[in-house]
Motif scaffolding. Structure first.
Motif, PDB file in Angstrom:
ATOM      1  N   ASP A  60      46.520  67.562  11.238  1.00 21.70           N
ATOM      2  CA  ASP A  60      45.428  67.565  10.274  1.00 21.70           C
ATOM      3  C   ASP A  60      45.263  68.892   9.558  1.00 21.70           C
ATOM      4  O   ASP A  60      44.386  69.039   8.707  1.00 21.70           O
ATOM      5  N   LYS A  61      46.125  69.872   9.872  1.00 25.08           N
ATOM      6  CA  LYS A  61      46.158  71.117   9.114  1.00 25.08           C
ATOM      7  C   LYS A  61      47.050  70.996   7.883  1.00 25.08           C
ATOM      8  O   LYS A  61      47.124  71.916   7.073  1.00 25.08           O
ATOM      9  N   GLY A  62      47.744  69.880   7.758  1.00 20.86           N
ATOM     10  CA  GLY A  62      48.627  69.663   6.624  1.00 20.86           C
ATOM     11  C   GLY A  62      49.991  70.292   6.773  1.00 20.86           C
ATOM     12  O   GLY A  62      50.745  70.373   5.795  1.00 20.86           O
ATOM     13  N   GLU A  63      50.345  70.720   7.978  1.00 20.27           N
ATOM     14  CA  GLU A  63      51.655  71.344   8.197  1.00 20.27           C
ATOM     15  C   GLU A  63      52.755  70.298   8.064  1.00 20.27           C
ATOM     16  O   GLU A  63      52.614  69.168   8.538  1.00 20.27           O
ATOM     17  N   ILE A  64      53.860  70.680   7.429  1.00 20.21           N
ATOM     18  CA  ILE A  64      54.960  69.761   7.153  1.00 20.21           C
ATOM     19  C   ILE A  64      56.160  70.099   8.022  1.00 20.21           C
ATOM     20  O   ILE A  64      56.541  71.264   8.148  1.00 20.21           O
ATOM     21  N   SER A  65      56.749  69.085   8.620  1.00 21.55           N
ATOM     22  CA  SER A  65      57.957  69.239   9.422  1.00 21.55           C
ATOM     23  C   SER A  65      59.077  68.413   8.798  1.00 21.55           C
ATOM     24  O   SER A  65      58.839  67.573   7.927  1.00 21.55           O
ATOM     25  N   HIS A  66      60.292  68.672   9.268  1.00 22.43           N
ATOM     26  CA  HIS A  66      61.460  67.991   8.711  1.00 22.43           C
ATOM     27  C   HIS A  66      62.368  67.485   9.822  1.00 22.43           C
ATOM     28  O   HIS A  66      62.607  68.176  10.808  1.00 22.43           O
ATOM     29  N   ASP A  67      62.863  66.286   9.619  1.00 19.06           N
ATOM     30  CA  ASP A  67      63.927  65.738  10.455  1.00 19.06           C
ATOM     31  C   ASP A  67      65.115  65.462   9.542  1.00 19.06           C
ATOM     32  O   ASP A  67      65.001  65.519   8.315  1.00 19.06           O
ATOM     33  N   ARG A  68      66.266  65.183  10.135  1.00 19.99           N
ATOM     34  CA  ARG A  68      67.473  64.904   9.355  1.00 19.99           C
ATOM     35  C   ARG A  68      68.093  63.599   9.867  1.00 19.99           C
ATOM     36  O   ARG A  68      69.066  63.615  10.603  1.00 19.99           O
ATOM     37  N   PRO A  69      67.492  62.458   9.492  1.00 20.12           N
ATOM     38  CA  PRO A  69      68.022  61.176   9.968  1.00 20.12           C
ATOM     39  C   PRO A  69      69.229  60.712   9.168  1.00 20.12           C
ATOM     40  O   PRO A  69      69.469  61.164   8.036  1.00 20.12           O
ATOM     41  N   ALA A  70      69.950  59.787   9.769  1.00 17.45           N
ATOM     42  CA  ALA A  70      71.115  59.183   9.112  1.00 17.45           C
ATOM     43  C   ALA A  70      71.011  57.667   9.188  1.00 17.45           C
ATOM     44  O   ALA A  70      70.528  57.114  10.184  1.00 17.45           O
ATOM     45  N   LEU A  71      71.465  57.023   8.136  1.00 17.66           N
ATOM     46  CA  LEU A  71      71.629  55.574   8.114  1.00 17.66           C
ATOM     47  C   LEU A  71      73.118  55.292   8.061  1.00 17.66           C
ATOM     48  O   LEU A  71      73.796  55.704   7.114  1.00 17.66           O
ATOM     49  N   GLU A  72      73.621  54.625   9.093  1.00 18.46           N
ATOM     50  CA  GLU A  72      75.038  54.254   9.135  1.00 18.46           C
ATOM     51  C   GLU A  72      75.158  52.744   8.968  1.00 18.46           C
ATOM     52  O   GLU A  72      74.472  51.981   9.651  1.00 18.46           O
ATOM     53  N   ILE A  73      76.033  52.331   8.059  1.00 22.02           N
ATOM     54  CA  ILE A  73      76.274  50.921   7.803  1.00 22.02           C
ATOM     55  C   ILE A  73      77.720  50.619   8.149  1.00 22.02           C
ATOM     56  O   ILE A  73      78.637  51.274   7.642  1.00 22.02           O
ATOM     57  N   GLY A  74      77.915  49.674   9.047  1.00 16.02           N
ATOM     58  CA  GLY A  74      79.258  49.355   9.503  1.00 16.02           C
ATOM     59  C   GLY A  74      79.710  47.975   9.083  1.00 16.02           C
ATOM     60  O   GLY A  74      79.121  47.337   8.201  1.00 16.02           O
ATOM     61  N   GLU A  75      80.733  47.505   9.746  1.00 17.63           N
ATOM     62  CA  GLU A  75      81.242  46.171   9.457  1.00 17.63           C
ATOM     63  C   GLU A  75      80.345  45.084  10.035  1.00 17.63           C
ATOM     64  O   GLU A  75      80.267  43.979   9.516  1.00 17.63           O
ATOM     65  N   LYS A  76      79.651  45.423  11.147  1.00 15.46           N
ATOM     66  CA  LYS A  76      78.846  44.424  11.846  1.00 15.46           C
ATOM     67  C   LYS A  76      77.374  44.791  11.974  1.00 15.46           C
ATOM     68  O   LYS A  76      76.547  43.919  12.252  1.00 15.46           O
ATOM     69  N   MET A  77      77.036  46.060  11.795  1.00  9.20           N
ATOM     70  CA  MET A  77      75.684  46.486  12.112  1.00  9.20           C
ATOM     71  C   MET A  77      75.269  47.710  11.307  1.00  9.20           C
ATOM     72  O   MET A  77      76.092  48.324  10.609  1.00  9.20           O
ATOM     73  N   THR A  78      73.979  48.050  11.399  1.00  8.60           N
ATOM     74  CA  THR A  78      73.481  49.307  10.851  1.00  8.60           C
ATOM     75  C   THR A  78      72.763  50.056  11.968  1.00  8.60           C
ATOM     76  O   THR A  78      72.234  49.448  12.911  1.00  8.60           O
ATOM     77  N   ARG A  79      72.746  51.377  11.838  1.00 12.44           N
ATOM     78  CA  ARG A  79      71.999  52.195  12.792  1.00 12.44           C
ATOM     79  C   ARG A  79      71.309  53.328  12.043  1.00 12.44           C
ATOM     80  O   ARG A  79      71.940  54.031  11.245  1.00 12.44           O
ATOM     81  N   TYR A  80      70.018  53.494  12.307  1.00 11.53           N
ATOM     82  CA  TYR A  80      69.229  54.598  11.770  1.00 11.53           C
ATOM     83  C   TYR A  80      68.798  55.454  12.947  1.00 11.53           C
ATOM     84  O   TYR A  80      68.272  54.950  13.941  1.00 11.53           O
TER      85      TYR A  80
END
Length: 322
Positions: A60-80
């Motif tokens: 609630d102080k308005g502090e901003i954080s960062h993550d570095r996610p990935a979206l992988e798309i394959g032949e059969k599935m996706t993973r985030y």
């Protein structure tokens, strides 16, 4: 005799208070124990990978954080998933394998200080979301997995039927022509930018249902923002998942998460754990099935329980409506 009893009492209290190894709390934040990489198995071939910068208001102080996610798309599935969380797992696993982990006064690996060091180092001052979302390509279900304590808590739900409204405007992201769309989903209004040049109907987190990959997503209150910072079609890259048993031998046994179970849960239950992780993290200690204690105001040991969280402070909540 009295001195001997005091020594015994001190030892007992120390054992109770130092039984906080199943999870780590630093600066009022919470991190689960690292994954056992001996259980990492390839399950698909990655055809497309999108990396995002995920910024979010943390408190609630308005502090901003960062993550570095990935979206992988394959032949059969996706993973985030979070690449920062995966990097932390890898570093701590290597530290243990090479005897770089100090021990505490009980002679056990001191993961508390290791993870604290990792997050105090400027290179690793990141805020990973320990979250995986996987789907079968073209399927109607998604598996959502959050990590708390030593285990993974999972629930399956139908692919969201997001009602998209096409919006005016065009822009380029990473050289791809993008169009805009808007939707309301579980208590938040989202505006996204997607490209039909990459005709997969997926995006970060749970976003889906558009005729192209989503490269940016923001909520109307400017609390959350995913922006693509990299797109690649890798060769020889696998999509991984973590099984229930070791699939390869390690130089040393991994004592810190020999359970590491996948526990069936619900969106409501995980929402409660997530709230605790930010507002009252110590109450997650009992998830490992052990007794935990802390010092009370009167100097006596108090058993930690999962008491209701009554704080009204802000915390990053993607789905305020359950």
């Amino acid at each position: 005799m009295l001195m001997g009893r005091r020594v015994i009492l001190f030892i007992v209290l120390s054992l109770i208070c130092f039984r906080l190894l199943a999870q780590v709390h630093t600066d009022d934040r919470y991190w689960p124990m690292p994954r056992n990489l001996c259980r990492k198995v390839p399950v698909d071939v990655c055809k497309l990978a999108v990396t995002y910068d995920f910024s979010f208001v943390t408190n609630d102080k308005g502090e901003i954080s960062h993550d570095r996610p990935a979206l992988e798309i394959g032949e059969k599935m996706t993973r985030y998933y979070s690449t920062y969380a995966e990097k932390m797992d890898s570093i701590l696993f290597e530290m243990y394998q090479n005897d770089w982990v100090p021990t505490n006064r009980l002679g056990k690996p001191d993961w508390n200080n290791c993870i604290r060091w990792l997050w105090e180092d400027p290179e690793y001052q990141k805020d990973a979301w320990f979250l995986d979302v996987t789907t079968a390509l073209g399927g109607d279900k998604m598996l959502v997995s959050y990590r708390f304590s030593c285990d993974e808590y999972q629930y399956e739900e139908s692919m969201p039927l997001m009602q998209w409204e096409m919006m005016p405007g065009e822009k380029e992201i990473l050289g791809y022509h993008c169009n805009s769309a808007r939707t309301k989903f579980r208590g938040r209004e989202w505006t996204v930018w997607f490209t039909t040049d990459i005709p997969y109907s997926y995006g970060p987190w749970k976003f889906c249902g558009l005729p192209g990959v989503i490269l940016q997503a923001k909520d109307s209150k400017n609390l959350f923002d995913w922006t693509a910072i990299g797109i690649e079609q890798p060769e020889g890259r696998s999509i991984y998942e973590f099984g229930d048993v070791d699939v390869r031998q390690s130089d040393k046994p991994i004592p810190y998460n020999t359970g590491q179970l996948k526990k069936k849960s619900s969106r409501k239950e995980i929402a409660d754990y997530w709230k605790r992780a930010f507002l009252l993290p110590i109450t997650l200690s009992p998830l490992d099935g052990k007794d935990h204690g802390t010092w009370g105001a009167d100097g006596k040991v108090v058993k930690i329980t999962m008491v209701p969280v009554t704080s009204k402070r802000y915390y990053p909540e993607l789905e305020p409506e359950l």
